[in-house]
Design an enzyme around this catalytic site. Sequence first.
Site, short mmCIF file in Angstrom:
data_model
loop_
_atom_site.label_atom_id
_atom_site.label_comp_id
_atom_site.label_asym_id
_atom_site.label_seq_id
_atom_site.Cartn_x
_atom_site.Cartn_y
_atom_site.Cartn_z
N ASP A 94 3.94 -3.16 18.33
CA ASP A 94 2.94 -4.01 17.68
C ASP A 94 2.93 -5.37 18.37
OD1 ASP A 94 1.48 -5.65 15.94
OD2 ASP A 94 2.10 -4.51 14.19
N SER B 125 -1.96 -4.90 7.46
CA SER B 125 -1.98 -6.13 8.26
C SER B 125 -2.09 -7.36 7.33
CB SER B 125 -3.13 -6.04 9.27
OG SER B 125 -3.06 -7.06 10.21
N HIS C 50 -0.37 -1.97 16.53
CA HIS C 50 -0.80 -2.55 15.25
C HIS C 50 -1.80 -1.63 14.51
CE1 HIS C 50 -0.82 -6.01 12.59
NE2 HIS C 50 -2.14 -5.92 12.50
C1 MLT Z 1 -2.08 -12.13 9.40
O1 MLT Z 1 -2.73 -13.09 9.77
O2 MLT Z 1 -1.94 -11.82 8.21
C2 MLT Z 1 -1.43 -11.32 10.47
O3 MLT Z 1 -1.37 -12.07 11.65
C3 MLT Z 1 -2.11 -10.04 10.68
C4 MLT Z 1 -3.56 -10.20 11.01
O4 MLT Z 1 -4.35 -10.30 10.11
O5 MLT Z 1 -3.91 -10.21 12.19
#
Ligand code: MLT
Length: 212
Positions: free
Chosen positions: A156, A106, A187
């Site tokens: 996701d 992520s 996700h």
């Molecule tokens: C981010 O902010 O890098 C992406 O939206 C993934 C997350 O951290 O939720």
Amino acid sequence: MSNDLAFTHRFAPAGRREAAPLLLLHGTGGDENDLLPLGQSIAPGAALLSPRGKVLEHGMPRFFRRLAEGVFDEEDVRRRANELADFVAAASKRHDLGAPVALGYSNGANIAAAMLLLRPEALDGAMLLRAMVPLRDVPKANLTGKPVLILSGQSDPIIPPDNSARLAALLTNAGARVQQCTLPIGHALSQADVTLAREWIHEQAAAVLPTE
Ligand code: MLT
């Protein structure tokens, strides 16, 4: 836990010298402990370098600032990707490691993608779990031959499928050997991520072993 380089981090030395070192990059709200079990499971015996993101969003560590979900402060992305690449270089020198393969989830996958594009020398490859395109203005990077695994989730809610497809195309156009797989999940990580990442790292290791 160690605070003496530029990032609070954990380091686990290699049990097998020939295993590629992994750089573990957690998701929003995680820390340097989060991905250690995943790293051990995917690449047993590999050296593990696991920093904690320095940005706090409502108390949750991240690797760069965002303005909203999926909307990034790109100046901060650039600054933090460079800072992290400098940390990786310093830690690798201290522990006598080669450039690591990133294993990011992520937000950690997004900073790994930014590092690939901005500081390609910092990483030997990357496993990007639930990653998206980290920058609108993408620098011309030379990623010739670098192996990259992208694991996306079909449903996701944070990353639209076309965004991870664009990331795969971007890295491929820069010369990376990209393998992308879309899983029938969201996700969150699943056992399928672990299995595919393990198989992929195994294939990379087999590809560099000398044949007699
Ligand atoms: C981010 O902010 O890098 C992406 O939206 C993934 C997350 O951290 O939720």
